[in-house]
Design a protein around this motif. Structure first.
Motif, PDB file in Angstrom:
ATOM      1  N   VAL A   1       0.853  -1.179   0.000  1.00  0.00           N
ATOM      2  CA  VAL A   1       0.000   0.000   0.000  1.00  0.00           C
ATOM      3  C   VAL A   1       0.896   1.238   0.000  1.00  0.00           C
ATOM      4  CG1 VAL A   1      -1.660   1.321   1.361  1.00  0.00           C
ATOM      5  CG2 VAL A   1      -1.969  -1.134   1.073  1.00  0.00           C
ATOM      6  N   LEU A   2       0.602   2.147  -0.904  1.00  0.00           N
ATOM      7  CA  LEU A   2       1.313   3.419  -1.028  1.00  0.00           C
ATOM      8  C   LEU A   2       0.263   4.506  -0.852  1.00  0.00           C
ATOM      9  CD1 LEU A   2       4.012   4.814  -1.858  1.00  0.00           C
ATOM     10  CD2 LEU A   2       3.182   4.695  -4.202  1.00  0.00           C
ATOM     11  N   THR A   3       0.324   5.226   0.275  1.00  0.00           N
ATOM     12  CA  THR A   3      -0.781   6.128   0.553  1.00  0.00           C
ATOM     13  C   THR A   3      -0.419   7.291   1.463  1.00  0.00           C
ATOM     14  OG1 THR A   3      -3.080   6.186   1.321  1.00  0.00           O
ATOM     15  CG2 THR A   3      -1.569   4.782   2.535  1.00  0.00           C
TER      16      THR A   3
ATOM     17  N   ARG B   1      -3.180   7.336   6.753  1.00  0.00           N
ATOM     18  CA  ARG B   1      -2.651   6.431   7.769  1.00  0.00           C
ATOM     19  C   ARG B   1      -3.559   5.202   7.876  1.00  0.00           C
ATOM     20  NH1 ARG B   1       0.679   7.344  12.651  1.00  0.00           N
ATOM     21  NH2 ARG B   1       0.183   5.617  14.024  1.00  0.00           N
ATOM     22  N   ILE B   2      -2.952   4.039   7.906  1.00  0.00           N
ATOM     23  CA  ILE B   2      -3.715   2.799   8.004  1.00  0.00           C
ATOM     24  C   ILE B   2      -3.928   2.479   9.477  1.00  0.00           C
ATOM     25  CG2 ILE B   2      -3.751   0.346   7.490  1.00  0.00           C
ATOM     26  CD1 ILE B   2      -2.033   0.896   5.086  1.00  0.00           C
ATOM     27  N   GLN B   3      -5.154   2.692   9.939  1.00  0.00           N
ATOM     28  CA  GLN B   3      -5.472   2.399  11.327  1.00  0.00           C
ATOM     29  C   GLN B   3      -6.977   2.305  11.494  1.00  0.00           C
ATOM     30  OE1 GLN B   3      -3.908   5.669  13.591  1.00  0.00           O
ATOM     31  NE2 GLN B   3      -5.583   7.017  13.078  1.00  0.00           N
ATOM     32  N   GLY B   4      -7.392   1.739  12.603  1.00  0.00           N
ATOM     33  CA  GLY B   4      -8.805   1.678  12.924  1.00  0.00           C
ATOM     34  C   GLY B   4      -9.496   0.455  12.378  1.00  0.00           C
ATOM     35  N   GLU B   5     -10.726   0.295  12.834  1.00  0.00           N
ATOM     36  CA  GLU B   5     -11.521  -0.870  12.467  1.00  0.00           C
ATOM     37  C   GLU B   5     -11.768  -1.000  10.977  1.00  0.00           C
ATOM     38  OE1 GLU B   5     -15.105  -1.789  14.552  1.00  0.00           O
ATOM     39  OE2 GLU B   5     -14.259  -1.071  16.440  1.00  0.00           O
ATOM     40  N   GLU B   6     -11.851   0.133  10.289  1.00  0.00           N
ATOM     41  CA  GLU B   6     -12.143   0.077   8.860  1.00  0.00           C
ATOM     42  C   GLU B   6     -11.070  -0.669   8.072  1.00  0.00           C
ATOM     43  OE1 GLU B   6     -11.729   3.865   6.656  1.00  0.00           O
ATOM     44  OE2 GLU B   6     -10.933   4.675   8.518  1.00  0.00           O
ATOM     45  N   PHE B   7      -9.869  -0.798   8.650  1.00  0.00           N
ATOM     46  CA  PHE B   7      -8.779  -1.473   7.939  1.00  0.00           C
ATOM     47  C   PHE B   7      -8.470  -2.864   8.480  1.00  0.00           C
ATOM     48  CE2 PHE B   7      -7.962   3.056   7.151  1.00  0.00           C
ATOM     49  CZ  PHE B   7      -8.086   3.030   5.775  1.00  0.00           C
ATOM     50  N   ASN B   8      -9.144  -3.276   9.541  1.00  0.00           N
ATOM     51  CA  ASN B   8      -8.867  -4.596  10.122  1.00  0.00           C
ATOM     52  C   ASN B   8      -9.017  -5.720   9.106  1.00  0.00           C
ATOM     53  OD1 ASN B   8      -8.276  -3.471  12.586  1.00  0.00           O
ATOM     54  ND2 ASN B   8     -10.255  -3.961  13.509  1.00  0.00           N
ATOM     55  N   GLU B   9      -9.983  -5.584   8.233  1.00  0.00           N
ATOM     56  CA  GLU B   9     -10.258  -6.628   7.245  1.00  0.00           C
ATOM     57  C   GLU B   9      -9.158  -6.754   6.185  1.00  0.00           C
ATOM     58  OE1 GLU B   9     -13.824  -7.887   4.154  1.00  0.00           O
ATOM     59  OE2 GLU B   9     -14.178  -6.276   5.583  1.00  0.00           O
ATOM     60  N   ILE B  10      -8.435  -5.668   5.912  1.00  0.00           N
ATOM     61  CA  ILE B  10      -7.429  -5.729   4.839  1.00  0.00           C
ATOM     62  C   ILE B  10      -6.005  -5.937   5.351  1.00  0.00           C
ATOM     63  CG2 ILE B  10      -8.853  -4.380   3.259  1.00  0.00           C
ATOM     64  CD1 ILE B  10      -6.943  -1.992   3.781  1.00  0.00           C
ATOM     65  N   TYR B  11      -5.759  -5.728   6.650  1.00  0.00           N
ATOM     66  CA  TYR B  11      -4.402  -5.893   7.196  1.00  0.00           C
ATOM     67  C   TYR B  11      -3.711  -7.192   6.773  1.00  0.00           C
ATOM     68  CZ  TYR B  11      -4.353  -1.936  10.505  1.00  0.00           C
ATOM     69  OH  TYR B  11      -4.340  -0.704  11.073  1.00  0.00           O
ATOM     70  N   PRO B  12      -4.398  -8.337   6.866  1.00  0.00           N
ATOM     71  CA  PRO B  12      -3.708  -9.597   6.545  1.00  0.00           C
ATOM     72  C   PRO B  12      -3.215  -9.705   5.105  1.00  0.00           C
ATOM     73  CG  PRO B  12      -5.769 -10.021   7.699  1.00  0.00           C
ATOM     74  CD  PRO B  12      -5.766  -8.568   7.325  1.00  0.00           C
ATOM     75  N   TYR B  13      -3.720  -8.865   4.227  1.00  0.00           N
ATOM     76  CA  TYR B  13      -3.388  -8.963   2.802  1.00  0.00           C
ATOM     77  C   TYR B  13      -2.347  -7.947   2.349  1.00  0.00           C
ATOM     78  CZ  TYR B  13      -7.482 -11.758   3.329  1.00  0.00           C
ATOM     79  OH  TYR B  13      -8.365 -12.711   3.768  1.00  0.00           O
ATOM     80  N   ILE B  14      -1.864  -7.145   3.272  1.00  0.00           N
ATOM     81  CA  ILE B  14      -0.882  -6.109   2.946  1.00  0.00           C
ATOM     82  C   ILE B  14       0.501  -6.571   3.394  1.00  0.00           C
ATOM     83  CG2 ILE B  14      -0.177  -3.725   3.360  1.00  0.00           C
ATOM     84  CD1 ILE B  14      -3.148  -3.097   3.916  1.00  0.00           C
ATOM     85  N   ALA B  15       1.420  -6.701   2.435  1.00  0.00           N
ATOM     86  CA  ALA B  15       2.785  -7.119   2.761  1.00  0.00           C
ATOM     87  C   ALA B  15       3.563  -5.980   3.395  1.00  0.00           C
ATOM     88  CB  ALA B  15       3.497  -7.603   1.501  1.00  0.00           C
ATOM     89  N   ASP B  16       3.294  -4.749   2.960  1.00  0.00           N
ATOM     90  CA  ASP B  16       4.001  -3.578   3.484  1.00  0.00           C
ATOM     91  C   ASP B  16       3.203  -2.341   3.103  1.00  0.00           C
ATOM     92  OD1 ASP B  16       5.938  -1.971   4.658  1.00  0.00           O
ATOM     93  OD2 ASP B  16       7.597  -2.991   3.660  1.00  0.00           O
ATOM     94  N   TYR B  17       3.451  -1.264   3.816  1.00  0.00           N
ATOM     95  CA  TYR B  17       2.843  -0.008   3.377  1.00  0.00           C
ATOM     96  C   TYR B  17       3.811   1.137   3.570  1.00  0.00           C
ATOM     97  CZ  TYR B  17       1.264   2.449   7.666  1.00  0.00           C
ATOM     98  OH  TYR B  17       1.195   3.156   8.812  1.00  0.00           O
ATOM     99  N   ILE B  18       3.748   2.041   2.623  1.00  0.00           N
ATOM    100  CA  ILE B  18       4.669   3.175   2.561  1.00  0.00           C
ATOM    101  C   ILE B  18       3.816   4.431   2.448  1.00  0.00           C
ATOM    102  CG2 ILE B  18       6.466   4.277   1.170  1.00  0.00           C
ATOM    103  CD1 ILE B  18       7.345   1.412   0.396  1.00  0.00           C
TER     104      ILE B  18
END
Length: 135
Positions: A87-89, A92-109
């Motif tokens: 993820v390039l964004t 900020r990746i945080q909170g419940e809205e992102f819990n579902e996608i966390y396992p599929y992200i290898a890294d984020y910048i």
């Protein structure tokens, strides 16, 4: 790409900013990767349906279909098993809205980003075969 160190030689850049897409396409093509581009999540899914497999550099904040929705749809359609997501964004990746996608992200910048860090991250990931996810 003739470099046998890389298992994953294909990269898809998914971002609605044409300058970022162009810059990253140029960078990774110079490094010998095959680059596919998409300007939103829906276009990304079309490329996946055509058979794209590799590393996906995915912006979260895009029109039509954002990155989080794209990852959720990739999961439903079975596209997370053979692809690695970075993820390039600016968001900020945080909170419940992102819990579902966390396992599929290898890294984020985060944007603005250091091009050398992104390049090193991609090279590190490209040296490993994609990990089949079991959830």
């Amino acid at each position: 790409m003739n470099d046998d160190r890389y298992y994953q030689k294909n990269i898809m850049v998914v971002d609605d900013d044409p300058d970022i897409v162009f810059s990253l396409q140029e960078l990774f093509e110079r490094e010998g990767f095959q680059v596919t581009t998409a300007d939103n999540g829906r276009s990304c899914l079309i490329e996946l349906e055509k058979g794209f497999q590799g590393i996906i550099i995915l912006d979260l904040m895009m029109p039509i279909m954002d990155g989080a929705e794209t990852i959720k749809k990739m999961k439903i359609d079975g596209f997370t098993d053979e692809n690695t997501i970075i993820v390039l964004t600016a968001k900020r990746i945080q909170g419940e809205e992102f819990n579902e996608i966390y396992p599929y992200i290898a890294d984020y910048i985060t944007k603005p980003f250091d091009i050398n860090i992104l390049l090193q991250t991609v090279k590190k990931i490209a040296q490993k075969p994609p990990v089949k996810k079991r959830y």
